[in-house]
Motif scaffolding. Structure first.
Motif, PDB file in Angstrom:
ATOM      1  N   ALA A 278       0.840  -1.205   0.000  1.00 38.02           N
ATOM      2  CA  ALA A 278       0.000   0.000   0.000  1.00 38.02           C
ATOM      3  C   ALA A 278       0.872   1.251   0.000  1.00 38.02           C
ATOM      4  N   THR A 279       0.449   2.252  -0.766  1.00 35.80           N
ATOM      5  CA  THR A 279       1.129   3.545  -0.806  1.00 35.80           C
ATOM      6  C   THR A 279       0.126   4.621  -0.437  1.00 35.80           C
ATOM      7  N   GLY A 280       0.561   5.584   0.340  1.00 37.88           N
ATOM      8  CA  GLY A 280      -0.388   6.569   0.836  1.00 37.88           C
ATOM      9  C   GLY A 280      -1.151   6.006   2.022  1.00 37.88           C
ATOM     10  N   ASN A 281      -1.871   6.866   2.727  1.00 40.19           N
ATOM     11  CA  ASN A 281      -2.505   6.430   3.980  1.00 40.19           C
ATOM     12  C   ASN A 281      -4.004   6.690   4.031  1.00 40.19           C
ATOM     13  N   ASN A 282      -4.612   7.074   2.932  1.00 36.62           N
ATOM     14  CA  ASN A 282      -6.039   7.394   2.954  1.00 36.62           C
ATOM     15  C   ASN A 282      -6.877   6.175   2.587  1.00 36.62           C
ATOM     16  N   TYR A 283      -6.691   5.104   3.358  1.00 39.06           N
ATOM     17  CA  TYR A 283      -7.444   3.877   3.115  1.00 39.06           C
ATOM     18  C   TYR A 283      -8.555   3.735   4.147  1.00 39.06           C
ATOM     19  N   ILE A 284      -9.557   2.940   3.805  1.00 44.98           N
ATOM     20  CA  ILE A 284     -10.692   2.685   4.695  1.00 44.98           C
ATOM     21  C   ILE A 284     -11.080   1.218   4.578  1.00 44.98           C
ATOM     22  N   VAL A 285     -11.934   0.781   5.519  1.00 47.99           N
ATOM     23  CA  VAL A 285     -12.548  -0.539   5.443  1.00 47.99           C
ATOM     24  C   VAL A 285     -14.036  -0.331   5.197  1.00 47.99           C
ATOM     25  N   HIS A 286     -14.536  -0.954   4.143  1.00 43.75           N
ATOM     26  CA  HIS A 286     -15.943  -0.798   3.757  1.00 43.75           C
ATOM     27  C   HIS A 286     -16.446  -2.131   3.215  1.00 43.75           C
ATOM     28  N   GLY A 287     -17.508  -2.650   3.811  1.00 39.88           N
ATOM     29  CA  GLY A 287     -18.063  -3.920   3.339  1.00 39.88           C
ATOM     30  C   GLY A 287     -17.090  -5.072   3.463  1.00 39.88           C
ATOM     31  N   ASN A 288     -16.317  -5.106   4.577  1.00 42.26           N
ATOM     32  CA  ASN A 288     -15.364  -6.184   4.840  1.00 42.26           C
ATOM     33  C   ASN A 288     -14.207  -6.213   3.836  1.00 42.26           C
ATOM     34  N   ALA A 289     -13.861  -5.070   3.282  1.00 40.26           N
ATOM     35  CA  ALA A 289     -12.732  -4.972   2.357  1.00 40.26           C
ATOM     36  C   ALA A 289     -11.971  -3.682   2.627  1.00 40.26           C
ATOM     37  N   VAL A 290     -10.651  -3.756   2.469  1.00 34.76           N
ATOM     38  CA  VAL A 290      -9.808  -2.570   2.600  1.00 34.76           C
ATOM     39  C   VAL A 290      -9.610  -1.978   1.209  1.00 34.76           C
ATOM     40  N   TYR A 291      -9.873  -0.683   1.089  1.00 33.62           N
ATOM     41  CA  TYR A 291      -9.633   0.039  -0.166  1.00 33.62           C
ATOM     42  C   TYR A 291      -8.434   0.959   0.049  1.00 33.62           C
ATOM     43  N   TYR A 292      -7.423   0.787  -0.794  1.00 32.11           N
ATOM     44  CA  TYR A 292      -6.203   1.564  -0.614  1.00 32.11           C
ATOM     45  C   TYR A 292      -5.544   1.857  -1.956  1.00 32.11           C
ATOM     46  N   GLN A 293      -4.521   2.715  -1.912  1.00 35.47           N
ATOM     47  CA  GLN A 293      -3.781   3.119  -3.113  1.00 35.47           C
ATOM     48  C   GLN A 293      -2.621   2.165  -3.362  1.00 35.47           C
ATOM     49  N   HIS A 294      -2.458   1.797  -4.638  1.00 34.86           N
ATOM     50  CA  HIS A 294      -1.389   0.886  -5.046  1.00 34.86           C
ATOM     51  C   HIS A 294      -0.615   1.560  -6.174  1.00 34.86           C
ATOM     52  N   ASN A 295       0.718   1.503  -6.167  1.00 30.11           N
ATOM     53  CA  ASN A 295       1.511   2.279  -7.124  1.00 30.11           C
ATOM     54  C   ASN A 295       2.089   1.482  -8.280  1.00 30.11           C
ATOM     55  N   SER A 296       1.908   0.186  -8.287  1.00 24.57           N
ATOM     56  CA  SER A 296       2.497  -0.590  -9.387  1.00 24.57           C
ATOM     57  C   SER A 296       1.536  -1.690  -9.857  1.00 24.57           C
ATOM     58  N   PRO A 297       0.577  -1.342 -10.765  1.00 27.55           N
ATOM     59  CA  PRO A 297       0.401  -0.028 -11.385  1.00 27.55           C
ATOM     60  C   PRO A 297      -0.326   0.935 -10.440  1.00 27.55           C
ATOM     61  N   PHE A 298      -0.263   2.225 -10.782  1.00 29.12           N
ATOM     62  CA  PHE A 298      -0.951   3.223  -9.978  1.00 29.12           C
ATOM     63  C   PHE A 298      -2.449   3.000 -10.126  1.00 29.12           C
ATOM     64  N   SER A 299      -3.080   2.587  -9.022  1.00 33.51           N
ATOM     65  CA  SER A 299      -4.477   2.163  -9.119  1.00 33.51           C
ATOM     66  C   SER A 299      -5.108   2.153  -7.733  1.00 33.51           C
ATOM     67  N   MET A 300      -6.426   1.991  -7.706  1.00 35.99           N
ATOM     68  CA  MET A 300      -7.130   1.737  -6.445  1.00 35.99           C
ATOM     69  C   MET A 300      -7.233   0.227  -6.289  1.00 35.99           C
ATOM     70  N   THR A 301      -6.958  -0.242  -5.079  1.00 37.97           N
ATOM     71  CA  THR A 301      -6.853  -1.674  -4.813  1.00 37.97           C
ATOM     72  C   THR A 301      -7.818  -2.067  -3.707  1.00 37.97           C
ATOM     73  N   LYS A 302      -8.304  -3.304  -3.814  1.00 36.29           N
ATOM     74  CA  LYS A 302      -9.289  -3.832  -2.870  1.00 36.29           C
ATOM     75  C   LYS A 302      -8.779  -5.150  -2.295  1.00 36.29           C
ATOM     76  N   LEU A 303      -8.767  -5.244  -0.960  1.00 43.32           N
ATOM     77  CA  LEU A 303      -8.361  -6.484  -0.279  1.00 43.32           C
ATOM     78  C   LEU A 303      -9.554  -7.024   0.497  1.00 43.32           C
ATOM     79  N   ASN A 304     -10.030  -8.213   0.102  1.00 41.73           N
ATOM     80  CA  ASN A 304     -11.118  -8.866   0.820  1.00 41.73           C
ATOM     81  C   ASN A 304     -10.579  -9.443   2.127  1.00 41.73           C
ATOM     82  N   LEU A 305     -11.158  -9.020   3.251  1.00 45.43           N
ATOM     83  CA  LEU A 305     -10.626  -9.417   4.554  1.00 45.43           C
ATOM     84  C   LEU A 305     -10.973 -10.847   4.932  1.00 45.43           C
TER      85      LEU A 305
END
Length: 457
Positions: A278-305
């Motif tokens: 993860a890059t950057g710190n403006n991530y949240i948990v929503h619907g049992n998943a973490v949404y965060y910034q990913h830089n390779s490639p630069f994108s929004m990423t979702k991790l199912n918990l």
């Protein structure tokens, strides 16, 4: 007259033979005539008696002094032995302190100073609530007594080990919960959770500082924490935390409830491999998943918990060049509110002005976008509440304000001035949670929350 022989015998007597001539001349010798007409010589001898009584007294004093010297010498020997024991204990203590300071689980004096500061703030808060409510309810006296007891415990346990620090933080959290309930009664009357029957944010409460991060290290100043904004059944009380000493994250920790968060007892940790870092710190948990910034490639990423599965989506217009003012790499900012899931960023096309996008949770794609009139690099952070984007900026070292709002329902933007206090100067994560109408801030390594009060009129 005394016969000549008598005088000679008197003169040769040992008692007077050694008397100096000066004594004779000075009147030490006198004469008189007796009743029979004889001549009598009176000789006054000096006091030549040896002071035996004084010598005896000095001998007794000397003996007493010798006894006292022996006593003090014995005491010195005893002190020397104790000193050796104390020196050994001091060496052992030095080793323990060195081990403690070198441990990743160690705590610092700042923890106790922070507790004292917070307890003083809570004491002032109780007095303020009591005055503002004009109440003499026993609950205020009870809270005041608990604050005094906690202050005594802090002073007593400051030199104790890590387990006692965790215990005091647990007790501190319970006291803090009572204080938050009192504050909610004063600041927020019957919050309408989940609904948006208001005209926007009216005010932000004072910060409630929970504690230092789970790593117990102020160097972990970048990160985020909070609750799931759309929790699954049975996970309504779950908290998350992730932080590092750079604007990145390598793991997310999950805690079953508030007490476990305070005790740093995670029930699950998701470690991120280098390919999903993860890059950057403006991530949240929503619907049992973490949404965060990913830089390779630069994108929004979702991790199912639950499944630990990853997914990502590239936002073609999003730029990695524009960040918030407090730290670098804060390019994609995720937020969730009563309406749904959002992401905020800036683009080259918008010349650095913020773009707001609605995320389709099922397809994990962008379903709508709004261009705003606020430059991202002048903002401290931003969050969504009831479909309205609120943007913050620094006023001074101790204060922040919400200065801008964009309403996605009407497309209108407003200049605002809603001040609130910062715990410390810089923070890396700020988001709103619709399940409790609170702001969650990660402020320079500390968990901080705010109550949000909406304008019902």
């Amino acid at each position: 007259m005394l016969p000549v022989l008598s005088v000679l015998l008197l003169l040769l007597s040992p008692a007077v033979a050694w008397i100096p001539v000066s004594d004779w001349e000075s009147g030490s010798v006198s004469s008189s005539v007796g009743e029979a007409g004889q001549c009598i010589c009176h000789v006054y001898l000096p006091d030549t008696t040896f002071p035996a009584d004084r010598v005896q007294q000095m001998q007794e004093v000397s003996k007493d002094l010798l006894v006292e010297v022996d006593i003090y010498m014995n005491k010195m020997v005893g002190y020397e032995g104790k000193l050796e024991v104390y020196l050994k204990e001091l060496k052992d203590l030095t080793v323990r302190v060195s081990v403690l300071e070198g441990s990743s689980e160690s705590y610092i004096k700042l923890d106790f100073e922070l507790l004292r500061i917070e307890l003083r703030e809570f004491e002032a808060l109780v007095s303020q609530l009591k005055h503002s409510l004009n109440s003499s309810s026993p609950i205020f006296d009870s809270l005041h007594t608990e604050i005094l007891n906690m202050t005594n415990i802090v002073n007593q346990l400051e030199s104790y080990d890590q387990s006692n620090l965790l215990l005091i933080r647990y007790e501190f959290a319970k006291l803090q919960k009572k204080l938050k309930e009192c504050q909610e009664e004063n600041d927020i009357i019957e919050p309408d959770i989940g609904n948006c029957n208001h005209t926007g944010i009216l005010s932000i409460s004072k910060p409630v500082v929970i504690q230092l991060n789970a790593h117990l290290s102020p160097s972990y100043q970048y990160g985020g924490w909070g609750k799931d904004s759309k929790p699954l059944r049975g996970y309504e009380s779950m908290y998350f935390y992730g932080a590092y000493n750079t604007p990145a994250a390598t793991a997310f920790n999950l805690y079953s409830d508030y007490d476990k968060l305070i005790l740093r007892s995670a029930f699950k940790t998701h470690s991120l491999s280098s390919s999903w870092r993860a890059t950057g710190n403006n991530y949240i948990v929503h619907g049992n998943a973490v949404y965060y910034q990913h830089n390779s490639p630069f994108s929004m990423t979702k991790l199912n918990l639950t499944s630990s599965a990853f997914d990502y989506r590239v936002i073609p217009a999003a730029s990695a060049r524009f960040s918030y003012s407090y730290s670098a790499d804060q390019n994609l900012d995720f937020s969730a509110d009563e309406i749904g899931l959002w992401v905020m960023y800036a683009s080259e096309e918008s010349k650095g002005k913020m773009v707001l996008a609605k995320i389709n949770e099922k397809s994990f794609g962008i379903e709508n976008e709004w261009k705003t009139g606020v430059f991202k690099e002048v903002a401290g952070n931003a969050f969504m509440a009831c479909g309205v984007m609120y943007v913050t900026r620094s006023v001074d070292l101790s204060n922040e304000e919400i200065f801008y709002a964009f309403d996605t329902k009407t497309g209108e933007e407003k200049q605002l001035s809603i001040p609130f206090q910062k715990f410390q100067q810089a923070y890396s994560n700020l988001h709103y949670n619709p399940t409790d109408q609170k702001l969650y801030m990660y402020n320079n390594g500390y968990y901080v929350t705010y109550n949000v009060k909406f304008d019902k009129e």
